[in-house]
Design a protein around this motif. Sequence first.
Motif, PDB file in Angstrom:
ATOM      1  N   UNK A   9     -34.150-100.776 -35.615  1.00  0.00           N
ATOM      2  CA  UNK A   9     -34.887-100.145 -36.600  1.00  0.00           C
ATOM      3  C   UNK A   9     -36.065 -99.120 -36.018  1.00  0.00           C
ATOM      4  N   UNK A  10     -36.821 -99.743 -35.315  1.00  0.00           N
ATOM      5  CA  UNK A  10     -37.807 -98.934 -34.442  1.00  0.00           C
ATOM      6  C   UNK A  10     -37.119 -97.685 -33.916  1.00  0.00           C
ATOM      7  N   UNK A  11     -36.119 -97.492 -33.312  1.00  0.00           N
ATOM      8  CA  UNK A  11     -35.573 -96.269 -32.626  1.00  0.00           C
ATOM      9  C   UNK A  11     -35.094 -95.453 -33.814  1.00  0.00           C
ATOM     10  N   UNK A  15     -36.706 -91.814 -34.671  1.00  0.00           N
ATOM     11  CA  UNK A  15     -36.226 -90.570 -34.720  1.00  0.00           C
ATOM     12  C   UNK A  15     -36.127 -89.814 -36.026  1.00  0.00           C
ATOM     13  N   UNK A  16     -36.282 -90.506 -37.232  1.00  0.00           N
ATOM     14  CA  UNK A  16     -36.243 -89.914 -38.361  1.00  0.00           C
ATOM     15  C   UNK A  16     -37.666 -89.216 -38.490  1.00  0.00           C
ATOM     16  N   UNK A  17     -38.580 -89.895 -38.095  1.00  0.00           N
ATOM     17  CA  UNK A  17     -40.205 -89.543 -38.197  1.00  0.00           C
ATOM     18  C   UNK A  17     -40.397 -88.049 -37.549  1.00  0.00           C
ATOM     19  N   UNK A  39     -47.678 -90.298 -41.350  1.00  0.00           N
ATOM     20  CA  UNK A  39     -46.592 -91.232 -41.643  1.00  0.00           C
ATOM     21  C   UNK A  39     -46.733 -92.373 -40.855  1.00  0.00           C
ATOM     22  N   UNK A  40     -47.091 -93.546 -41.718  1.00  0.00           N
ATOM     23  CA  UNK A  40     -47.478 -94.869 -41.077  1.00  0.00           C
ATOM     24  C   UNK A  40     -46.118 -95.611 -41.198  1.00  0.00           C
ATOM     25  N   UNK A  41     -45.556 -96.201 -40.180  1.00  0.00           N
ATOM     26  CA  UNK A  41     -44.329 -96.931 -40.203  1.00  0.00           C
ATOM     27  C   UNK A  41     -44.492 -98.415 -40.256  1.00  0.00           C
ATOM     28  N   UNK A  42     -43.515 -99.019 -40.961  1.00  0.00           N
ATOM     29  CA  UNK A  42     -43.401-100.450 -40.810  1.00  0.00           C
ATOM     30  C   UNK A  42     -42.964-101.082 -39.552  1.00  0.00           C
ATOM     31  N   UNK A  43     -42.556-100.041 -38.743  1.00  0.00           N
ATOM     32  CA  UNK A  43     -42.381-100.660 -37.145  1.00  0.00           C
ATOM     33  C   UNK A  43     -43.338-100.395 -36.225  1.00  0.00           C
TER      34      UNK A  43
END
Length: 211
Positions: A9-11, A15-17, A39-43
């Motif tokens: 999920x991190x990768x 990549x999307x970000x 953008x603050x990510x859950x990961x």
Amino acid sequence: GPLVGRSQDFYCDLGSALAVGGQFQGLSFHLPHAARVRFIATERFHLVYPWQSSERIPFSADLYRDPVWTLAQPQANPDRRKFWAPPFFGGPEVGLLAPVAAPVTSGDRFLGVVAIDMSLDYLNRVNGYFGYPLGTVAVVDDRGHVMAHPGVYADPLAVRSPAGLEQAVPAQLLPTVSALAALPAGEPVFRAGWILVQRPFVSAPWYLVYA
């Protein structure tokens, strides 16, 4: 932290970000009052534009206590709507910022939140064009924060925290933001020798106030 040994999920999310990073750059043209995009990510990573080194803005767990993050959570925002977070001081270069944000999802999975930090300095410069000799025009949000006011924000970049409603309008006239919202939109109200007019914004939970 290291880039190796992370979850799938991190990768995927990283990549999307990075793929949408180019779109962040376009905001500086279309939204000149946008000081930055986040953008603050859950990961447990974040992306910021304009880019700054991680030494200057290191990743911190404090991001997950930011109202932008907490207000985007599925339990706080089940309909996944755009929202405005409280204004905050973004540093001496940008002054007070008002974040407009939205949760980012993939199906039912919450990926994080994207936020555009809007400059109150820019808003105050625009508001300054509306000069009336017998009164003052201000912008107030639905939490009672003063977002623009020619007197309170005479030097917007020098202000470190948002003013309260009582600093724009005497408390005996409008003791709460609910009292402001209760005024008939666009109609003058005469109160204790004052003329009050409020009109709500269309695209933000703010009020234009003349007093």
